[in-house]
Design an enzyme around this catalytic site. Sequence first.
Site, PDB file in Angstrom:
ATOM      1  N   SER A 101       2.947 -10.852 -70.535  1.00  0.00           N
ATOM      2  CA  SER A 101       4.276 -10.293 -70.776  1.00  0.00           C
ATOM      3  C   SER A 101       4.883  -9.757 -69.486  1.00  0.00           C
ATOM      4  O   SER A 101       4.160  -9.318 -68.586  1.00  0.00           O
ATOM      5  CB  SER A 101       4.151  -9.155 -71.790  1.00  0.00           C
ATOM      6  OG  SER A 101       5.291  -8.326 -71.752  1.00  0.00           O
TER       7      SER A 101
ATOM      8  N   TYR B 130       1.243  -1.579 -75.490  1.00  0.00           N
ATOM      9  CA  TYR B 130       1.506  -3.015 -75.325  1.00  0.00           C
ATOM     10  C   TYR B 130       1.416  -3.404 -73.849  1.00  0.00           C
ATOM     11  O   TYR B 130       0.743  -4.369 -73.485  1.00  0.00           O
ATOM     12  CB  TYR B 130       2.884  -3.344 -75.884  1.00  0.00           C
ATOM     13  CG  TYR B 130       3.271  -4.803 -75.796  1.00  0.00           C
ATOM     14  CD1 TYR B 130       2.850  -5.708 -76.759  1.00  0.00           C
ATOM     15  CD2 TYR B 130       4.071  -5.267 -74.755  1.00  0.00           C
ATOM     16  CE1 TYR B 130       3.224  -7.046 -76.686  1.00  0.00           C
ATOM     17  CE2 TYR B 130       4.441  -6.599 -74.668  1.00  0.00           C
ATOM     18  CZ  TYR B 130       4.021  -7.486 -75.637  1.00  0.00           C
ATOM     19  OH  TYR B 130       4.373  -8.813 -75.559  1.00  0.00           O
TER      20      TYR B 130
HETATM   21  N1  LIG Z   1       9.042 -12.429 -77.839  1.00  0.00           N
HETATM   22  C1  LIG Z   1       9.011 -12.027 -76.575  1.00  0.00           C
HETATM   23  O1  LIG Z   1      10.055 -11.728 -75.963  1.00  0.00           O
HETATM   24  C2  LIG Z   1       7.699 -11.946 -75.857  1.00  0.00           C
HETATM   25  C3  LIG Z   1       7.721 -11.552 -74.500  1.00  0.00           C
HETATM   26  C4  LIG Z   1       6.538 -11.493 -73.797  1.00  0.00           C
HETATM   27  C5  LIG Z   1       5.358 -11.839 -74.422  1.00  0.00           C
HETATM   28  N2  LIG Z   1       5.349 -12.200 -75.737  1.00  0.00           N
HETATM   29  C6  LIG Z   1       4.066 -12.547 -76.333  1.00  0.00           C
HETATM   30  O2  LIG Z   1       4.145 -13.814 -76.932  1.00  0.00           O
HETATM   31  C7  LIG Z   1       3.181 -13.907 -77.983  1.00  0.00           C
HETATM   32  C8  LIG Z   1       3.875 -14.419 -79.243  1.00  0.00           C
HETATM   33  O3  LIG Z   1       4.839 -13.451 -79.631  1.00  0.00           O
HETATM   34  P1  LIG Z   1       6.129 -13.789 -80.500  1.00  0.00           P
HETATM   35  O4  LIG Z   1       7.284 -13.242 -79.764  1.00  0.00           O
HETATM   36  O5  LIG Z   1       6.123 -15.208 -80.926  1.00  0.00           O
HETATM   37  O6  LIG Z   1       5.889 -12.800 -81.730  1.00  0.00           O
HETATM   38  P2  LIG Z   1       5.753 -13.019 -83.304  1.00  0.00           P
HETATM   39  O7  LIG Z   1       6.807 -13.904 -83.834  1.00  0.00           O
HETATM   40  O8  LIG Z   1       5.609 -11.643 -83.838  1.00  0.00           O
HETATM   41  O9  LIG Z   1       4.379 -13.804 -83.456  1.00  0.00           O
HETATM   42  C9  LIG Z   1       3.152 -13.186 -83.261  1.00  0.00           C
HETATM   43  C10 LIG Z   1       2.088 -14.107 -83.787  1.00  0.00           C
HETATM   44  O10 LIG Z   1       0.804 -13.507 -83.546  1.00  0.00           O
HETATM   45  C11 LIG Z   1       0.089 -13.580 -84.768  1.00  0.00           C
HETATM   46  N3  LIG Z   1      -0.971 -12.586 -84.874  1.00  0.00           N
HETATM   47  C12 LIG Z   1      -0.881 -11.238 -84.860  1.00  0.00           C
HETATM   48  N4  LIG Z   1      -2.099 -10.698 -85.024  1.00  0.00           N
HETATM   49  C13 LIG Z   1      -2.973 -11.726 -85.152  1.00  0.00           C
HETATM   50  C14 LIG Z   1      -4.364 -11.822 -85.353  1.00  0.00           C
HETATM   51  N5  LIG Z   1      -5.150 -10.733 -85.477  1.00  0.00           N
HETATM   52  N6  LIG Z   1      -4.947 -13.041 -85.428  1.00  0.00           N
HETATM   53  C15 LIG Z   1      -4.183 -14.164 -85.322  1.00  0.00           C
HETATM   54  N7  LIG Z   1      -2.848 -14.140 -85.157  1.00  0.00           N
HETATM   55  C16 LIG Z   1      -2.261 -12.922 -85.071  1.00  0.00           C
HETATM   56  C17 LIG Z   1       1.138 -13.399 -85.858  1.00  0.00           C
HETATM   57  O11 LIG Z   1       0.599 -13.779 -87.107  1.00  0.00           O
HETATM   58  P3  LIG Z   1       1.134 -13.146 -88.522  1.00  0.00           P
HETATM   59  O12 LIG Z   1       2.350 -13.926 -88.887  1.00  0.00           O
HETATM   60  O13 LIG Z   1      -0.012 -13.362 -89.455  1.00  0.00           O
HETATM   61  O14 LIG Z   1       1.412 -11.702 -88.282  1.00  0.00           O
HETATM   62  C18 LIG Z   1       2.191 -14.337 -85.317  1.00  0.00           C
HETATM   63  O15 LIG Z   1       1.879 -15.658 -85.601  1.00  0.00           O
HETATM   64  C19 LIG Z   1       2.588 -12.507 -78.133  1.00  0.00           C
HETATM   65  O16 LIG Z   1       1.355 -12.444 -77.458  1.00  0.00           O
HETATM   66  C20 LIG Z   1       3.620 -11.631 -77.455  1.00  0.00           C
HETATM   67  O17 LIG Z   1       3.048 -10.423 -76.962  1.00  0.00           O
HETATM   68  C21 LIG Z   1       6.490 -12.265 -76.456  1.00  0.00           C
END
Ligand SMILES: NC(=O)c1ccc[n+]([C@@H]2O[C@H](COP(=O)([O-])OP(=O)(O)OC[C@H]3O[C@@H](n4cnc5c(N)ncnc54)[C@H](OP(=O)(O)O)[C@@H]3O)[C@@H](O)[C@H]2O)c1
Length: 245
Positions: free
Chosen positions: A138, A155
């Site tokens: 991130s 985080y």
């Molecule tokens: N969005 C951004 O701007 C951003 C920026 C920097 C980094 N990131 C990183 O990108 C990654 C994806 O984030 P996103 O934005 O796509 O968020 P998101 O839509 O909230 O997706 C998160 C995913 O992680 C899964 N997850 C959570 N806990 C888990 C576990 N114990 N075992 C397996 N899966 C689990 C969730 O599953 P459920 O549906 O079952 O909860 C969901 O599929 C994350 O690591 C996040 O920190 C995102």
Amino acid sequence: MTDRTDGRTALITGANRGIGRALAAELHHRGLHVLLTARTAEDARAAAGDIGPGTRWHALDTTDEDSVKRAAQAAGPLDILVCNAGVLLDAGTDPLSVPLDLVEETLRVNLLGTWRVIQHFLPPMVRRRRGHVLVVSSGTTAEFGGRLFAGAPGYSLSKSALNGLTTMLAALTEGTGVRVNAVNPGRVRTRMMPAMPQPPEDAARFIADVALLPGDGPTGRFLAEHRRPAETPDPTPQERPCDST
Ligand SMILES: NC(=O)c1ccc[n+]([C@@H]2O[C@H](COP(=O)([O-])OP(=O)(O)OC[C@H]3O[C@@H](n4cnc5c(N)ncnc54)[C@H](OP(=O)(O)O)[C@@H]3O)[C@@H](O)[C@H]2O)c1
């Protein structure tokens, strides 16, 4: 549609929605065999069905040792592992007031969950002497004024720790044919960050570019999302050492 002669297999955690799901679709589109995983079998099956024929799926809860073990046994040989699953639980807090149970849960999922997945999936890659592990980190680790973002302290620390883990694993796997990198997807509009400007498909294209860098590509790096001007295509993602955060 790209052809499927590549034959490489990629597993993505947390691929039922958001960036993980978009990445699964992107890699499928580029001709890879995709193994889509999600916390529950139902979510994994549904997302795989949406993405298209040939997409395999498996339940994988990164916080559950048995779940990860079962997925590793079922997966077979992998070329690419994307540790994408993550949570953001403490947005809007600060290091002095954040409830530490939120920090504990964040570290349990983001750091230990990712670490657990890597413990199960990386050794077979080393035995095969090929593979690329990508850790979804991130911008909170450095992008905000050159220091850790304090507005989601647990985080930010969990992702900084992942950058550190990436450097350790890269050193450990040096010369084995396996690479380990961290990636910053940018600010992406998902359930985690609904007000962000970038659609998950853009982030997925960037992460796929990094995942598919050739075998002599970088290892132990923090590869940052950047928007390439359309008129100056540049296949090389910006990079900086993980330890510069
Ligand atoms: N969005 C951004 O701007 C951003 C920026 C920097 C980094 N990131 C990183 O990108 C990654 C994806 O984030 P996103 O934005 O796509 O968020 P998101 O839509 O909230 O997706 C998160 C995913 O992680 C899964 N997850 C959570 N806990 C888990 C576990 N114990 N075992 C397996 N899966 C689990 C969730 O599953 P459920 O549906 O079952 O909860 C969901 O599929 C994350 O690591 C996040 O920190 C995102």
